[in-house]
Design a protein around this motif. Sequence first.
Motif, PDB file in Angstrom:
ATOM      1  N   GLU A   1       0.985  -1.239  -0.026  1.00  0.00           N
ATOM      2  CA  GLU A   1       0.002  -0.022  -0.123  1.00  0.00           C
ATOM      3  C   GLU A   1       0.980   1.292   0.064  1.00  0.00           C
ATOM      4  OE1 GLU A   1      -2.610  -0.738   3.302  1.00  0.00           O
ATOM      5  OE2 GLU A   1      -3.825  -2.029   2.540  1.00  0.00           O
ATOM      6  N   THR A   2       1.851   1.068   0.640  1.00  0.00           N
ATOM      7  CA  THR A   2       3.014   2.226   0.669  1.00  0.00           C
ATOM      8  C   THR A   2       3.489   2.497  -0.451  1.00  0.00           C
ATOM      9  OG1 THR A   2       3.564   2.096   3.164  1.00  0.00           O
ATOM     10  CG2 THR A   2       4.963   3.180   1.808  1.00  0.00           C
ATOM     11  N   LEU A   3       3.867   1.485  -1.122  1.00  0.00           N
ATOM     12  CA  LEU A   3       4.593   1.451  -2.580  1.00  0.00           C
ATOM     13  C   LEU A   3       3.588   2.158  -3.637  1.00  0.00           C
ATOM     14  CD1 LEU A   3       6.742   1.149  -4.572  1.00  0.00           C
ATOM     15  CD2 LEU A   3       6.100  -1.147  -4.694  1.00  0.00           C
ATOM     16  N   ALA A   4       2.405   1.645  -3.417  1.00  0.00           N
ATOM     17  CA  ALA A   4       1.205   2.089  -4.321  1.00  0.00           C
ATOM     18  C   ALA A   4       1.209   3.452  -4.232  1.00  0.00           C
ATOM     19  CB  ALA A   4      -0.392   1.100  -4.213  1.00  0.00           C
ATOM     20  N   LEU A   5       1.007   4.036  -2.927  1.00  0.00           N
ATOM     21  CA  LEU A   5       0.609   5.318  -2.915  1.00  0.00           C
ATOM     22  C   LEU A   5       1.901   6.246  -3.421  1.00  0.00           C
ATOM     23  CD1 LEU A   5      -0.843   5.432   0.932  1.00  0.00           C
ATOM     24  CD2 LEU A   5      -1.885   6.486  -1.345  1.00  0.00           C
ATOM     25  N   ILE A   6       3.093   5.874  -3.305  1.00  0.00           N
ATOM     26  CA  ILE A   6       4.269   6.413  -3.775  1.00  0.00           C
ATOM     27  C   ILE A   6       4.172   6.613  -5.249  1.00  0.00           C
ATOM     28  CG2 ILE A   6       6.668   6.497  -3.920  1.00  0.00           C
ATOM     29  CD1 ILE A   6       6.885   5.580  -1.185  1.00  0.00           C
ATOM     30  N   ALA A   7       3.916   5.377  -6.042  1.00  0.00           N
ATOM     31  CA  ALA A   7       3.988   5.306  -7.367  1.00  0.00           C
ATOM     32  C   ALA A   7       2.696   6.156  -7.779  1.00  0.00           C
ATOM     33  CB  ALA A   7       3.636   3.795  -7.755  1.00  0.00           C
ATOM     34  N   TRP A   8       1.534   6.346  -7.397  1.00  0.00           N
ATOM     35  CA  TRP A   8       0.554   7.041  -8.129  1.00  0.00           C
ATOM     36  C   TRP A   8       0.216   8.604  -7.312  1.00  0.00           C
ATOM     37  CZ3 TRP A   8      -0.292   1.467  -8.057  1.00  0.00           C
ATOM     38  CH2 TRP A   8      -0.736   1.083  -9.419  1.00  0.00           C
ATOM     39  N   ARG A   9       0.875   8.889  -6.464  1.00  0.00           N
ATOM     40  CA  ARG A   9       0.725  10.220  -6.012  1.00  0.00           C
ATOM     41  C   ARG A   9       2.192  10.862  -5.951  1.00  0.00           C
ATOM     42  NH1 ARG A   9      -3.752  10.958  -1.284  1.00  0.00           N
ATOM     43  NH2 ARG A   9      -5.487   9.699  -2.483  1.00  0.00           N
ATOM     44  N   GLN A  10       3.303  10.188  -6.426  1.00  0.00           N
ATOM     45  CA  GLN A  10       4.484  10.852  -6.178  1.00  0.00           C
ATOM     46  C   GLN A  10       4.709  12.208  -7.052  1.00  0.00           C
ATOM     47  OE1 GLN A  10       7.723   8.820  -8.872  1.00  0.00           O
ATOM     48  NE2 GLN A  10       5.908   7.430  -9.304  1.00  0.00           N
ATOM     49  N   PRO A  11       5.577  13.186  -6.343  1.00  0.00           N
ATOM     50  CA  PRO A  11       6.236  12.932  -4.926  1.00  0.00           C
ATOM     51  C   PRO A  11       5.430  13.024  -3.757  1.00  0.00           C
ATOM     52  CG  PRO A  11       6.670  15.109  -5.765  1.00  0.00           C
ATOM     53  CD  PRO A  11       5.899  14.238  -7.006  1.00  0.00           C
ATOM     54  N   ILE A  12       5.618  12.298  -2.756  1.00  0.00           N
ATOM     55  CA  ILE A  12       4.699  12.267  -1.493  1.00  0.00           C
ATOM     56  C   ILE A  12       5.699  12.033  -0.261  1.00  0.00           C
ATOM     57  CG2 ILE A  12       4.528   9.681  -1.516  1.00  0.00           C
ATOM     58  CD1 ILE A  12       1.472  10.236  -0.770  1.00  0.00           C
ATOM     59  N   THR A  13       5.101  12.720   0.834  1.00  0.00           N
ATOM     60  CA  THR A  13       5.973  12.746   1.970  1.00  0.00           C
ATOM     61  C   THR A  13       5.491  11.464   2.689  1.00  0.00           C
ATOM     62  OG1 THR A  13       4.617  13.950   3.358  1.00  0.00           O
ATOM     63  CG2 THR A  13       6.174  15.261   2.228  1.00  0.00           C
ATOM     64  N   ARG A  14       6.420  10.995   3.737  1.00  0.00           N
ATOM     65  CA  ARG A  14       5.822   9.985   4.756  1.00  0.00           C
ATOM     66  C   ARG A  14       4.703  10.502   5.449  1.00  0.00           C
ATOM     67  NH1 ARG A  14      10.207   6.874   8.621  1.00  0.00           N
ATOM     68  NH2 ARG A  14       8.877   5.701  10.017  1.00  0.00           N
ATOM     69  N   GLY A  15       4.551  11.685   6.036  1.00  0.00           N
ATOM     70  CA  GLY A  15       3.263  11.949   6.541  1.00  0.00           C
ATOM     71  C   GLY A  15       2.145  11.848   5.442  1.00  0.00           C
ATOM     72  N   GLU A  16       2.210  12.228   4.374  1.00  0.00           N
ATOM     73  CA  GLU A  16       0.904  12.140   3.680  1.00  0.00           C
ATOM     74  C   GLU A  16       0.617  10.700   3.548  1.00  0.00           C
ATOM     75  OE1 GLU A  16       2.037  16.137   1.048  1.00  0.00           O
ATOM     76  OE2 GLU A  16       2.650  14.289   0.424  1.00  0.00           O
ATOM     77  N   ILE A  17       1.750   9.991   3.306  1.00  0.00           N
ATOM     78  CA  ILE A  17       1.251   8.361   3.332  1.00  0.00           C
ATOM     79  C   ILE A  17       0.396   7.948   4.537  1.00  0.00           C
ATOM     80  CG2 ILE A  17       2.341   6.096   3.075  1.00  0.00           C
ATOM     81  CD1 ILE A  17       4.576   7.538   1.644  1.00  0.00           C
TER      82      ILE A  17
ATOM     83  N   VAL B   1      13.535  12.211  -3.642  1.00  0.00           N
ATOM     84  CA  VAL B   1      13.760  13.260  -4.821  1.00  0.00           C
ATOM     85  C   VAL B   1      13.884  14.765  -4.263  1.00  0.00           C
ATOM     86  CG1 VAL B   1      12.732  11.607  -6.506  1.00  0.00           C
ATOM     87  CG2 VAL B   1      11.349  13.211  -5.242  1.00  0.00           C
ATOM     88  N   GLY B   2      13.764  15.260  -3.167  1.00  0.00           N
ATOM     89  CA  GLY B   2      13.670  16.299  -2.773  1.00  0.00           C
ATOM     90  C   GLY B   2      13.133  16.445  -1.378  1.00  0.00           C
ATOM     91  N   HIS B   3      12.743  17.793  -0.792  1.00  0.00           N
ATOM     92  CA  HIS B   3      12.298  17.842   0.505  1.00  0.00           C
ATOM     93  C   HIS B   3      11.141  18.930   0.393  1.00  0.00           C
ATOM     94  CE1 HIS B   3      15.932  16.010   1.570  1.00  0.00           C
ATOM     95  NE2 HIS B   3      15.605  15.962   2.681  1.00  0.00           N
ATOM     96  N   LYS B   4       9.913  18.733   0.779  1.00  0.00           N
ATOM     97  CA  LYS B   4       8.770  19.721   0.788  1.00  0.00           C
ATOM     98  C   LYS B   4       8.855  21.028   1.752  1.00  0.00           C
ATOM     99  CE  LYS B   4       3.823  19.667   0.739  1.00  0.00           C
ATOM    100  NZ  LYS B   4       2.423  18.803   0.928  1.00  0.00           N
ATOM    101  N   GLU B   5       8.810  22.014   1.297  1.00  0.00           N
ATOM    102  CA  GLU B   5       8.899  23.096   1.627  1.00  0.00           C
ATOM    103  C   GLU B   5       7.889  23.643   2.745  1.00  0.00           C
ATOM    104  OE1 GLU B   5      11.721  24.975   1.548  1.00  0.00           O
ATOM    105  OE2 GLU B   5      12.671  23.413   0.161  1.00  0.00           O
ATOM    106  N   VAL B   6       7.931  22.893   3.830  1.00  0.00           N
ATOM    107  CA  VAL B   6       6.880  23.007   4.928  1.00  0.00           C
ATOM    108  C   VAL B   6       7.935  22.816   6.193  1.00  0.00           C
ATOM    109  CG1 VAL B   6       5.095  22.039   3.732  1.00  0.00           C
ATOM    110  CG2 VAL B   6       6.291  20.773   4.766  1.00  0.00           C
ATOM    111  N   PRO B   7       7.474  23.375   7.306  1.00  0.00           N
ATOM    112  CA  PRO B   7       8.311  23.110   8.536  1.00  0.00           C
ATOM    113  C   PRO B   7       8.717  21.761   8.713  1.00  0.00           C
ATOM    114  CG  PRO B   7       6.448  24.673   9.115  1.00  0.00           C
ATOM    115  CD  PRO B   7       6.109  24.285   7.621  1.00  0.00           C
ATOM    116  N   GLY B   8      10.128  21.468   8.979  1.00  0.00           N
ATOM    117  CA  GLY B   8      10.444  20.324   8.923  1.00  0.00           C
ATOM    118  C   GLY B   8      11.095  19.759   7.857  1.00  0.00           C
ATOM    119  N   ARG B   9      10.862  20.277   6.580  1.00  0.00           N
ATOM    120  CA  ARG B   9      11.236  19.852   5.413  1.00  0.00           C
ATOM    121  C   ARG B   9      11.366  18.391   5.309  1.00  0.00           C
ATOM    122  NH1 ARG B   9      15.848  20.888   3.161  1.00  0.00           N
ATOM    123  NH2 ARG B   9      14.879  21.605   1.244  1.00  0.00           N
ATOM    124  N   PRO B  10      10.150  17.787   5.359  1.00  0.00           N
ATOM    125  CA  PRO B  10      10.067  16.430   5.177  1.00  0.00           C
ATOM    126  C   PRO B  10      10.650  15.939   3.747  1.00  0.00           C
ATOM    127  CG  PRO B  10       7.855  17.092   4.904  1.00  0.00           C
ATOM    128  CD  PRO B  10       8.722  18.188   5.253  1.00  0.00           C
TER     129      PRO B  10
END
Length: 207
Positions: free
Chosen positions: A95-111, A136-145
């Motif tokens: 399920e984690t891999l599916a979410l990354i594949a279909w919603r990429q790029p995605i953070t661990r928190g979003e998963i 592939v990068g870091h999201k520009e939010v607090p903590g930069r996940p």
Amino acid sequence: MNEQQLKQLVEAAIFAATEAVTVDNLLQGALAGYKLNRPRVRQIIDELMADYSDRGVQLVEVASGYRFQTRAELGPALANMWQERAPKYSAALLETLALIAWRQPITRGEIEAVRGVSVSTNIIRTLQERDWVKVVGHKEVPGRPALYATTKAFLDYFSLQSVADLPALAVTRPELSSDPAAPSAQPDDTDNDGDTRERDADKAILH
């Protein structure tokens, strides 16, 4: 060298390679001694793909280049030739891999927000060790996940040329298609060796 010999050389070069081969690989390798351009090599490859279209072995294009592989529908029967079983993965990992594949790029928190449970470090580590997922990068939010996305190795494994070739997501759990703004995650205890929901990765994700 005549046309038939050129086709045989390209066929042999792709067959002998241990990984997918690009047109440039061929031009710089087996075809280095011949004055051929990219369009001509692609034409030869297209002819070979047509030659193998109705065979048990096919010449296909994946993210990393061209390779020979057996027809997908023959997989179950061919698997009986080896006693060692293909790796199986827990439902949580798939399920984690599916979410990354279909919603990429995605953070661990979003998963975690979508699944409603925390994503164990072991799941992320396994996906990275398998070279199916990378940062592939870091999201520009607090903590930069970290932002996770799939790799060429993932596409090659599932015989895809790009993420655009991913089939429509067949959702078996409603929360996988829900909005990321979901309730806070609860501990995930499904990622263990005794998980009875383990299944073959390629069947679970792409079918």
